[in-house]
Design a protein around this motif. Sequence first.
Motif, PDB file in Angstrom:
ATOM      1  N   LEU A  51      15.129  14.819   7.874  1.00 37.65           N
ATOM      2  CA  LEU A  51      14.962  14.678   9.190  1.00 37.65           C
ATOM      3  C   LEU A  51      14.065  13.528   9.914  1.00 37.65           C
ATOM      4  N   ARG A  52      13.051  13.043   8.562  1.00 33.07           N
ATOM      5  CA  ARG A  52      12.438  11.895   9.108  1.00 33.07           C
ATOM      6  C   ARG A  52      13.429  10.643   8.968  1.00 33.07           C
ATOM      7  N   ASP A  53      14.321  10.552   8.110  1.00 41.86           N
ATOM      8  CA  ASP A  53      15.390   9.483   8.133  1.00 41.86           C
ATOM      9  C   ASP A  53      16.287   9.253   8.833  1.00 41.86           C
ATOM     10  N   GLU A  54      16.839  10.578   9.467  1.00 48.28           N
ATOM     11  CA  GLU A  54      17.910  10.521  10.168  1.00 48.28           C
ATOM     12  C   GLU A  54      17.620  11.178  11.667  1.00 48.28           C
ATOM     13  N   TYR A  55      16.375  10.628  12.085  1.00 52.65           N
ATOM     14  CA  TYR A  55      15.964  11.082  13.478  1.00 52.65           C
ATOM     15  C   TYR A  55      16.845  10.900  14.497  1.00 52.65           C
ATOM     16  N   TYR A 115      19.524  13.491  14.837  1.00 55.26           N
ATOM     17  CA  TYR A 115      18.916  14.555  15.478  1.00 55.26           C
ATOM     18  C   TYR A 115      18.771  14.277  17.153  1.00 55.26           C
ATOM     19  N   GLU A 116      18.254  13.282  17.673  1.00 52.96           N
ATOM     20  CA  GLU A 116      18.334  12.841  19.076  1.00 52.96           C
ATOM     21  C   GLU A 116      19.738  12.795  19.535  1.00 52.96           C
ATOM     22  N   ARG A 136      17.661  22.802  19.767  1.00 50.39           N
ATOM     23  CA  ARG A 136      16.569  22.270  18.753  1.00 50.39           C
ATOM     24  C   ARG A 136      17.321  22.849  17.455  1.00 50.39           C
ATOM     25  N   ILE A 187      18.758  20.389  14.614  1.00 51.46           N
ATOM     26  CA  ILE A 187      17.859  20.240  13.286  1.00 51.46           C
ATOM     27  C   ILE A 187      19.181  20.683  12.188  1.00 51.46           C
ATOM     28  N   LEU A 221       6.749  16.523  11.709  1.00 49.86           N
ATOM     29  CA  LEU A 221       7.968  16.785  12.138  1.00 49.86           C
ATOM     30  C   LEU A 221       7.712  17.861  13.497  1.00 49.86           C
ATOM     31  N   SER A 237       7.300  15.438  16.362  1.00 52.83           N
ATOM     32  CA  SER A 237       8.430  14.776  16.783  1.00 52.83           C
ATOM     33  C   SER A 237       9.741  15.545  17.303  1.00 52.83           C
ATOM     34  N   LEU A 238       9.847  16.839  16.352  1.00 52.28           N
ATOM     35  CA  LEU A 238      11.094  17.406  16.804  1.00 52.28           C
ATOM     36  C   LEU A 238      11.043  18.263  17.927  1.00 52.28           C
TER      37      LEU A 238
END
Length: 252
Positions: free
Chosen positions: A145-149, A152-153, A162, A166, A246, A249-250
């Motif tokens: 989730l951090r690397d592929e933010y 997600y957006e 959401r 995710i 997260l 940010s999510l």
Amino acid sequence: MPHQVGPSLAVALLILLVLALAASWWSRLRLEKSLAAAAGRAVIQLGLVSLIIAGVVGRVGWSLLFASLMFAIAVFTSTRRVGAPRAWPWAALAMAAGVLPVLLTIFLTGAVPFNGPSIVPMAGIIIGGVMNGHSLAGRRVFGSLRDEYGSYEAALSIGLTRPQAIGEVSARHLPEALVPALDQTRTVGLVTLPGAFVGVLLGGGSPLQAGAAQVLVLVGLLAAESITVAVAHRLIKQALLLPPDLAESLRP
């Protein structure tokens, strides 16, 4: 497995620790202090736990209380590993969802007698398994989730909710959490003879009894870890089981 505690055990442990330290030094892993500390903690902790278990296994109530303590420590450890200590109630829910049905099945069917000497080791094995499964799932999913933010957006931008966004990122990484349990089950008897099998043999049981005990443990671990990972993923998608960064940010 040593037949007695004495000088021979101390010598063997010392030699093994020296081998581990030498390997770390030779390959420049720089883990000498961590290896020595881990070995020291293991000796102290297992010594204390052995004394405690000797006192609790005689009564079911004390055995259940000790199992509950093991579960609490597992939740604490796993939430620290994944960086989400404040989400411990949700982690406990996911882990309990895996532990309870498996232990209830094992004891209510009579596959294992419901007494102190059985409760503590069976609970310890299953709780340890779900702790590892939960930790692996959390570390892999949170990292993705951090690397592929951006993914997600992008999912949010096309109208996904959401939880759906995710899930688009995390779902494909989730099966990796079950790889160790699957590999252990697939290779049992061919590559390894796990603890339950060896324990029954050393306790005087027949090879057939040892095999039955080990199969019960392995399938129980598969069930417990699968349920835990599935429930944890549902909680992650609902943004309930997330590290602080997260959770911030999510946002939908």
